[in-house]
Design an enzyme around this catalytic site. Structure first.
Site, mmCIF file in Angstrom:
data_model
loop_
_atom_site.group_PDB
_atom_site.id
_atom_site.type_symbol
_atom_site.label_atom_id
_atom_site.label_comp_id
_atom_site.label_asym_id
_atom_site.label_seq_id
_atom_site.Cartn_x
_atom_site.Cartn_y
_atom_site.Cartn_z
ATOM 1 N N ARG A 103 0.853 -1.186 0.000
ATOM 2 C CA ARG A 103 0.000 0.000 0.000
ATOM 3 C C ARG A 103 0.890 1.239 0.000
ATOM 4 O O ARG A 103 1.714 1.406 0.899
ATOM 5 C CB ARG A 103 -0.867 -0.032 1.262
ATOM 6 C CG ARG A 103 -2.151 0.707 1.149
ATOM 7 C CD ARG A 103 -3.014 0.458 2.360
ATOM 8 N NE ARG A 103 -2.506 1.127 3.545
ATOM 9 C CZ ARG A 103 -3.280 1.564 4.540
ATOM 10 N NH1 ARG A 103 -4.571 1.375 4.477
ATOM 11 N NH2 ARG A 103 -2.759 2.148 5.582
ATOM 12 N N THR A 107 -0.634 7.650 -1.130
ATOM 13 C CA THR A 107 -1.951 7.591 -1.791
ATOM 14 C C THR A 107 -2.843 6.499 -1.200
ATOM 15 O O THR A 107 -4.043 6.482 -1.457
ATOM 16 C CB THR A 107 -1.789 7.267 -3.296
ATOM 17 O OG1 THR A 107 -1.241 5.936 -3.409
ATOM 18 C CG2 THR A 107 -0.855 8.252 -3.986
ATOM 19 N N ASP A 199 0.684 -1.990 12.254
ATOM 20 C CA ASP A 199 1.037 -2.564 10.950
ATOM 21 C C ASP A 199 1.291 -4.057 11.111
ATOM 22 O O ASP A 199 2.286 -4.474 11.709
ATOM 23 C CB ASP A 199 2.289 -1.860 10.408
ATOM 24 C CG ASP A 199 2.575 -2.277 8.971
ATOM 25 O OD1 ASP A 199 2.693 -3.497 8.713
ATOM 26 O OD2 ASP A 199 2.657 -1.393 8.107
ATOM 27 N N ASP A 202 4.679 -5.497 9.696
ATOM 28 C CA ASP A 202 5.830 -5.121 10.533
ATOM 29 C C ASP A 202 5.840 -5.898 11.842
ATOM 30 O O ASP A 202 6.902 -6.298 12.329
ATOM 31 C CB ASP A 202 5.802 -3.614 10.834
ATOM 32 C CG ASP A 202 6.277 -2.795 9.645
ATOM 33 O OD1 ASP A 202 6.910 -3.369 8.734
ATOM 34 O OD2 ASP A 202 5.998 -1.582 9.626
#
Ligand code: PRP
Ligand code: URA
Length: 208
Positions: A103, A107, A199, A202
């Site tokens: 991703r 944006t 995340d 991560d």
């Protein structure tokens, strides 16, 4: 198709541990895998069965085995990888394909960087795996990639969904059964799920 929220107590308990920012990568990976296994149990509830006859040590028995289409699991890289082991623990004969999407941090649009699928994917029932459904962009694109290759029977499994992502996914692919373990409140200005778990990639791989 209406999304199915899997609010089993074991899943909810494990999600609480996942969300805790003090949970380290090892435990996080184990929890994602265990949740995937529990979700797999529920998401395969509608598999068709056929009757077979077998001989037990005591007598002949008419009993049932799974019939119909074979399965394929397709994790969206990277975070979806964390769900594969738990799924394979219950369905070891499933084949595994990989779709790489990241991703864009500015944006929030997904970008494809990898796609490797089993040769016979079209004839399989495909379970797309990603722990996080945020804007829905990654899931919508991954499923479209599969449909473009001719795949017709698709389910999507995520651990945490935002309402925005769930809406986008069910509108784009109304034929896909979506299973999520928890529906969270919203997205923040960075398009992270709130309260979420941060995340997922991560945290699984210890890259932050
Ligand atoms: C995360 C997550 C999903 C996606 C969800 O992946 O694993 O794939 O974001 O966001 P969306 O619904 O708004 O598309 P990310 O792009 O961070 O890549 P990673 O798994 O490699 O960390
Ligand atoms: N991807 C993640 O890993 N977490 C979020 O909250 C949103 C996207």
């Amino acid at each position: 198709m209406n999304p199915m929220i899997m609010d089993h107590p074991l899943i909810q308990h494990k999600i609480s541990l996942l969300r805790d920012k003090n949970t380290g990568s090892k435990e996080f990976r184990e929890l994602i895998s265990e949740i995937a296994m529990l979700m797999c149990y529920e998401a395969t509830r509608d598999l068709p069965l056929k009757e077979v006859e077998i001989e037990t040590p005591v007598a002949m028995a008419k009993t049932k085995v799974i019939s119909g289409r074979k399965m394929a699991f397709v994790p969206i890289l990277r975070a979806g990888l964390g769900m594969v082991e738990g799924m394979l623990a219950l369905v070891p004969a499933a084949k595994v394909g990989h779709i790489g999407l990241y991703r864009d941090p500015e944006t929030f649009e997904p970008h494809e960087y990898y796609c490797k699928l089993p040769m016979d994917i079209v004839s399989r029932e495909v379970y797309v795996l990603d722990p996080m459904l945020a804007t829905g962009g990654s899931a919508v694109d991954a499923i479209q990639m599969l449909k473009d290759k001719g795949v017709k029977h698709i389910k999507f499994l995520c651990v945490i969904a935002a309402p925005e992502g769930l809406k986008a996914l069910t509108e784009a692919h109304p034929d896909v059964q979506v299973y999520c373990a928890n529906l969270d409140e919203k997205l923040n200005e960075h398009k992270y799920i709130v309260p979420g778990l941060g995340d997922a990639g991560d945290r699984i791989f210890g890259t932050k």
